[in-house]
Design a protein around this motif. Sequence first.
Motif, PDB file in Angstrom:
ATOM      1  N   GLN A  69       5.611  16.485  -7.858  1.00 63.18           N
ATOM      2  CA  GLN A  69       4.155  16.600  -7.898  1.00 63.18           C
ATOM      3  C   GLN A  69       3.450  15.493  -7.126  1.00 63.18           C
ATOM      4  O   GLN A  69       2.233  15.539  -6.955  1.00 63.18           O
ATOM      5  CB  GLN A  69       3.667  16.596  -9.357  1.00 63.18           C
ATOM      6  CG  GLN A  69       4.096  17.813 -10.168  1.00 63.18           C
ATOM      7  CD  GLN A  69       3.508  19.100  -9.615  1.00 63.18           C
ATOM      8  OE1 GLN A  69       2.363  19.130  -9.169  1.00 63.18           O
ATOM      9  NE2 GLN A  69       4.294  20.165  -9.628  1.00 63.18           N
ATOM     10  N   GLY A  70       4.202  14.485  -6.672  1.00 63.05           N
ATOM     11  CA  GLY A  70       3.595  13.393  -5.925  1.00 63.05           C
ATOM     12  C   GLY A  70       2.627  12.587  -6.778  1.00 63.05           C
ATOM     13  O   GLY A  70       1.519  12.264  -6.348  1.00 63.05           O
ATOM     14  N   LEU A  71       3.072  12.237  -8.000  1.00 58.98           N
ATOM     15  CA  LEU A  71       2.188  11.564  -8.960  1.00 58.98           C
ATOM     16  C   LEU A  71       2.835  10.280  -9.452  1.00 58.98           C
ATOM     17  O   LEU A  71       4.003  10.253  -9.824  1.00 58.98           O
ATOM     18  CB  LEU A  71       1.923  12.499 -10.151  1.00 58.98           C
ATOM     19  CG  LEU A  71       1.140  11.925 -11.328  1.00 58.98           C
ATOM     20  CD1 LEU A  71      -0.299  11.637 -10.928  1.00 58.98           C
ATOM     21  CD2 LEU A  71       1.182  12.883 -12.521  1.00 58.98           C
ATOM     22  N   GLY A 105      -1.367  13.100  -5.129  1.00 57.70           N
ATOM     23  CA  GLY A 105      -1.196  13.640  -3.783  1.00 57.70           C
ATOM     24  C   GLY A 105      -0.216  12.861  -2.932  1.00 57.70           C
ATOM     25  O   GLY A 105      -0.287  12.914  -1.699  1.00 57.70           O
ATOM     26  N   CYS A 106       0.697  12.134  -3.570  1.00 52.76           N
ATOM     27  CA  CYS A 106       1.682  11.354  -2.805  1.00 52.76           C
ATOM     28  C   CYS A 106       2.733  12.300  -2.219  1.00 52.76           C
ATOM     29  O   CYS A 106       3.011  13.365  -2.765  1.00 52.76           O
ATOM     30  CB  CYS A 106       2.363  10.323  -3.706  1.00 52.76           C
ATOM     31  SG  CYS A 106       1.215   9.284  -4.645  1.00 52.76           S
ATOM     32  N   CYS A 107       3.300  11.899  -1.110  1.00 48.22           N
ATOM     33  CA  CYS A 107       4.355  12.692  -0.463  1.00 48.22           C
ATOM     34  C   CYS A 107       5.618  11.839  -0.418  1.00 48.22           C
ATOM     35  O   CYS A 107       5.753  10.942   0.425  1.00 48.22           O
ATOM     36  CB  CYS A 107       3.935  13.110   0.946  1.00 48.22           C
ATOM     37  SG  CYS A 107       5.159  14.145   1.775  1.00 48.22           S
ATOM     38  N   SER A 124       0.861  -1.183   0.000  1.00 46.89           N
ATOM     39  CA  SER A 124       0.000   0.000   0.000  1.00 46.89           C
ATOM     40  C   SER A 124       0.899   1.236   0.000  1.00 46.89           C
ATOM     41  O   SER A 124       2.074   1.152   0.371  1.00 46.89           O
ATOM     42  CB  SER A 124      -0.906   0.019   1.234  1.00 46.89           C
ATOM     43  OG  SER A 124      -0.133   0.236   2.411  1.00 46.89           O
ATOM     44  N   PRO A 125       0.372   2.392  -0.390  1.00 51.80           N
ATOM     45  CA  PRO A 125       1.170   3.616  -0.330  1.00 51.80           C
ATOM     46  C   PRO A 125       1.658   3.924   1.083  1.00 51.80           C
ATOM     47  O   PRO A 125       2.759   4.464   1.255  1.00 51.80           O
ATOM     48  CB  PRO A 125       0.211   4.694  -0.850  1.00 51.80           C
ATOM     49  CG  PRO A 125      -0.732   3.957  -1.748  1.00 51.80           C
ATOM     50  CD  PRO A 125      -0.926   2.628  -1.092  1.00 51.80           C
ATOM     51  N   GLN A 126       0.841   3.605   2.094  1.00 48.54           N
ATOM     52  CA  GLN A 126       1.250   3.863   3.472  1.00 48.54           C
ATOM     53  C   GLN A 126       2.519   3.095   3.835  1.00 48.54           C
ATOM     54  O   GLN A 126       3.316   3.537   4.661  1.00 48.54           O
ATOM     55  CB  GLN A 126       0.126   3.474   4.448  1.00 48.54           C
ATOM     56  CG  GLN A 126      -1.091   4.373   4.383  1.00 48.54           C
ATOM     57  CD  GLN A 126      -1.968   4.082   3.181  1.00 48.54           C
ATOM     58  OE1 GLN A 126      -1.799   3.067   2.517  1.00 48.54           O
ATOM     59  NE2 GLN A 126      -2.911   4.984   2.895  1.00 48.54           N
ATOM     60  N   ASN A 127       2.729   1.932   3.190  1.00 47.15           N
ATOM     61  CA  ASN A 127       3.907   1.121   3.467  1.00 47.15           C
ATOM     62  C   ASN A 127       5.010   1.326   2.428  1.00 47.15           C
ATOM     63  O   ASN A 127       5.995   0.587   2.405  1.00 47.15           O
ATOM     64  CB  ASN A 127       3.529  -0.359   3.526  1.00 47.15           C
ATOM     65  CG  ASN A 127       2.635  -0.662   4.712  1.00 47.15           C
ATOM     66  OD1 ASN A 127       2.745  -0.036   5.762  1.00 47.15           O
ATOM     67  ND2 ASN A 127       1.729  -1.614   4.559  1.00 47.15           N
ATOM     68  N   GLY A 128       4.798   2.310   1.541  1.00 46.55           N
ATOM     69  CA  GLY A 128       5.855   2.652   0.594  1.00 46.55           C
ATOM     70  C   GLY A 128       5.744   1.985  -0.749  1.00 46.55           C
ATOM     71  O   GLY A 128       6.746   1.900  -1.472  1.00 46.55           O
ATOM     72  N   PHE A 129       4.547   1.504  -1.118  1.00 46.14           N
ATOM     73  CA  PHE A 129       4.356   0.854  -2.424  1.00 46.14           C
ATOM     74  C   PHE A 129       3.274   1.593  -3.215  1.00 46.14           C
ATOM     75  O   PHE A 129       2.215   1.925  -2.668  1.00 46.14           O
ATOM     76  CB  PHE A 129       3.910  -0.605  -2.249  1.00 46.14           C
ATOM     77  CG  PHE A 129       4.922  -1.485  -1.545  1.00 46.14           C
ATOM     78  CD1 PHE A 129       5.836  -2.234  -2.264  1.00 46.14           C
ATOM     79  CD2 PHE A 129       4.942  -1.567  -0.162  1.00 46.14           C
ATOM     80  CE1 PHE A 129       6.753  -3.047  -1.613  1.00 46.14           C
ATOM     81  CE2 PHE A 129       5.846  -2.386   0.491  1.00 46.14           C
ATOM     82  CZ  PHE A 129       6.768  -3.125  -0.238  1.00 46.14           C
ATOM     83  N   TRP A 130       3.543   1.823  -4.502  1.00 43.28           N
ATOM     84  CA  TRP A 130       2.536   2.375  -5.410  1.00 43.28           C
ATOM     85  C   TRP A 130       2.457   1.409  -6.586  1.00 43.28           C
ATOM     86  O   TRP A 130       3.243   1.488  -7.539  1.00 43.28           O
ATOM     87  CB  TRP A 130       2.941   3.783  -5.843  1.00 43.28           C
ATOM     88  CG  TRP A 130       2.884   4.758  -4.706  1.00 43.28           C
ATOM     89  CD1 TRP A 130       1.844   5.556  -4.366  1.00 43.28           C
ATOM     90  CD2 TRP A 130       3.913   5.019  -3.735  1.00 43.28           C
ATOM     91  NE1 TRP A 130       2.141   6.302  -3.249  1.00 43.28           N
ATOM     92  CE2 TRP A 130       3.406   5.994  -2.834  1.00 43.28           C
ATOM     93  CE3 TRP A 130       5.205   4.527  -3.532  1.00 43.28           C
ATOM     94  CZ2 TRP A 130       4.152   6.481  -1.767  1.00 43.28           C
ATOM     95  CZ3 TRP A 130       5.940   5.003  -2.454  1.00 43.28           C
ATOM     96  CH2 TRP A 130       5.419   5.971  -1.591  1.00 43.28           C
ATOM     97  N   ILE A 131       1.501   0.470  -6.486  1.00 43.65           N
ATOM     98  CA  ILE A 131       1.508  -0.734  -7.321  1.00 43.65           C
ATOM     99  C   ILE A 131       0.157  -0.920  -8.008  1.00 43.65           C
ATOM    100  O   ILE A 131      -0.905  -0.655  -7.431  1.00 43.65           O
ATOM    101  CB  ILE A 131       1.813  -1.994  -6.473  1.00 43.65           C
ATOM    102  CG1 ILE A 131       3.130  -1.821  -5.701  1.00 43.65           C
ATOM    103  CG2 ILE A 131       1.848  -3.247  -7.349  1.00 43.65           C
ATOM    104  CD1 ILE A 131       4.341  -1.679  -6.577  1.00 43.65           C
TER     105      ILE A 131
END
Length: 548
Positions: A495-497, A514-516, A452-459
């Motif tokens: 841009q957090g994209l 909206g990713c940081c 997940s994004p919270q755990n550092g994955f954008w999949i």
Amino acid sequence: MSAGSNLRSEDQFLCSICLDVFTDPVSTPCGHNFCKSCITQHWDVNVLYDCPMCKENFSTRPQLRVNTLFSELVAELRREAQQKASSSSSEQQAARPGEVPCDVCTGTKLKALKSCLMCLASYCETHLEPHLTASRLKRHQLTEPVENLEDRMCKQHDKPLELFCKTDQTCVCMLCSVLDHKTHEFVPLREEYEGKKAELGKTEAEIQQMIQKRRLKIQEVKESVKISEDAADREKAEGVQVFTALKESAERGLKELIKEIQDKQETTEKQAEDLIKDLEQEISELMKRSSEVEQLSRSEDHLHLLQSFSSLKAAPPTKDWTEVSVRPSSYEGTVVRAVAELQETLSEMMKKLFAEAELKRLQQDAVDVTLDPDTAHPQLMLSEDGKQVNHCDVGKDLPDNPERFSYCVNVLGNQSFSSGRFYFEVQVKGKTAWDVGVARESINRKGKITVSPQNGFWIVWLRNGNEYKALAGPAVRLSLQSVPEKVGVFVDYEQGLVSFYDADAAALIYSFTGCCFTHKLHPFFSPCNNDGGKNSAPLIICPVNQTV
């Protein structure tokens, strides 16, 4: 006496008071020679009558006598010097505007070769000779020719400026150092000159560095203009392509509209022609019967009229044309419907064209990605070039280093990114399951992993051959128009994209917005288990084709 011998012994003919060639030489009782005006002025200002050379004192002012031999030798020396100056003046160059002239030359002023800081005069080649040969004059300080030598004299004490006052940051003479600047700090002019020259060298280096930076900035600006020009050319080409396609589609729509209207009109005309033909056939038959009736009615033969009447009385077989009509074709709404269909077609076309243009733009940020074997799960097989990965049932005996995935069959890219934009493409053709995206460098790589994004994955992943999801936490089910065979991944760090594309169809699959990002990002891949050979096809990192 030759000119050469005169010049070699010229110091013998110099007055020790004025340091110039004797003028009206006279001798003192002690035997020394001086210019008559020089020795006279010397005794006029001094109480004691002494010899400036040997310091012998005379009780009374001596009677001066002209030294006849010396006078003749000096006269000869002057004539030879004048002849030499005359012969060499034609060879030497006259001083031009901006050049320093000789202070001794009479008539045409020749170009000075040196200036004397002691005599405060500038000399051409000929008049410089005494300073190069006479022992007393050799001690004078010569410099490159300079104008306004009087500026090198102290205005207050009429002495040469030989010292630099560090306290007042100004040049001073020797008297200044003991009078007006008594308690100040002094250094010789040469010492301060060397220091200032070193500072100037440093300043010059700094200026050159600034110039270089500005030249680089100019080059940078020019490159930016070139990039902008190239982008403008691409946009114009894409604009021409888009509007040409739109124009062609509109022209096709117009042709279809005209054909539809013409087809309707031709159908109406055919129907009318058939009806008219039938009506004309019946009219012909009725006219024939009318002729027979008229002919029978004029018969005078009673028997013939009665025998023929029954056959003529019966009505001929005709249609009932009361309800028969040709209705004009209705064209109401045809144009509106055609325009609506065209609008829908154009809208879809524009979406596709803009999507293609957008993908082309993103592909300009393509990077070369290779797989990192130190992160690969032991059951993953990587190609030698680091571009392909698939799953095998038997794991390799590899060291369990901190970077390696120990449970999930994942692998990261060698390259990391902490700024800017980047894009890469992965072939997923023939697979029933896969994971593709980016991951933070600091992710957990041991044991089970929650993606997940919270755990550092954008999949984005595929399961069971047709279940596409974006693992956004919670997962988002994706409905795709077509099955992608090549997936493009684009990241804009600032841009957090993170966006995923069907690279062949130029269609957006999903975007994480909206990713940081605060850590390095790595490309992320998982071919998933081969599922008994059903999912044995490899994931392949493809070269980006920028001509979509």
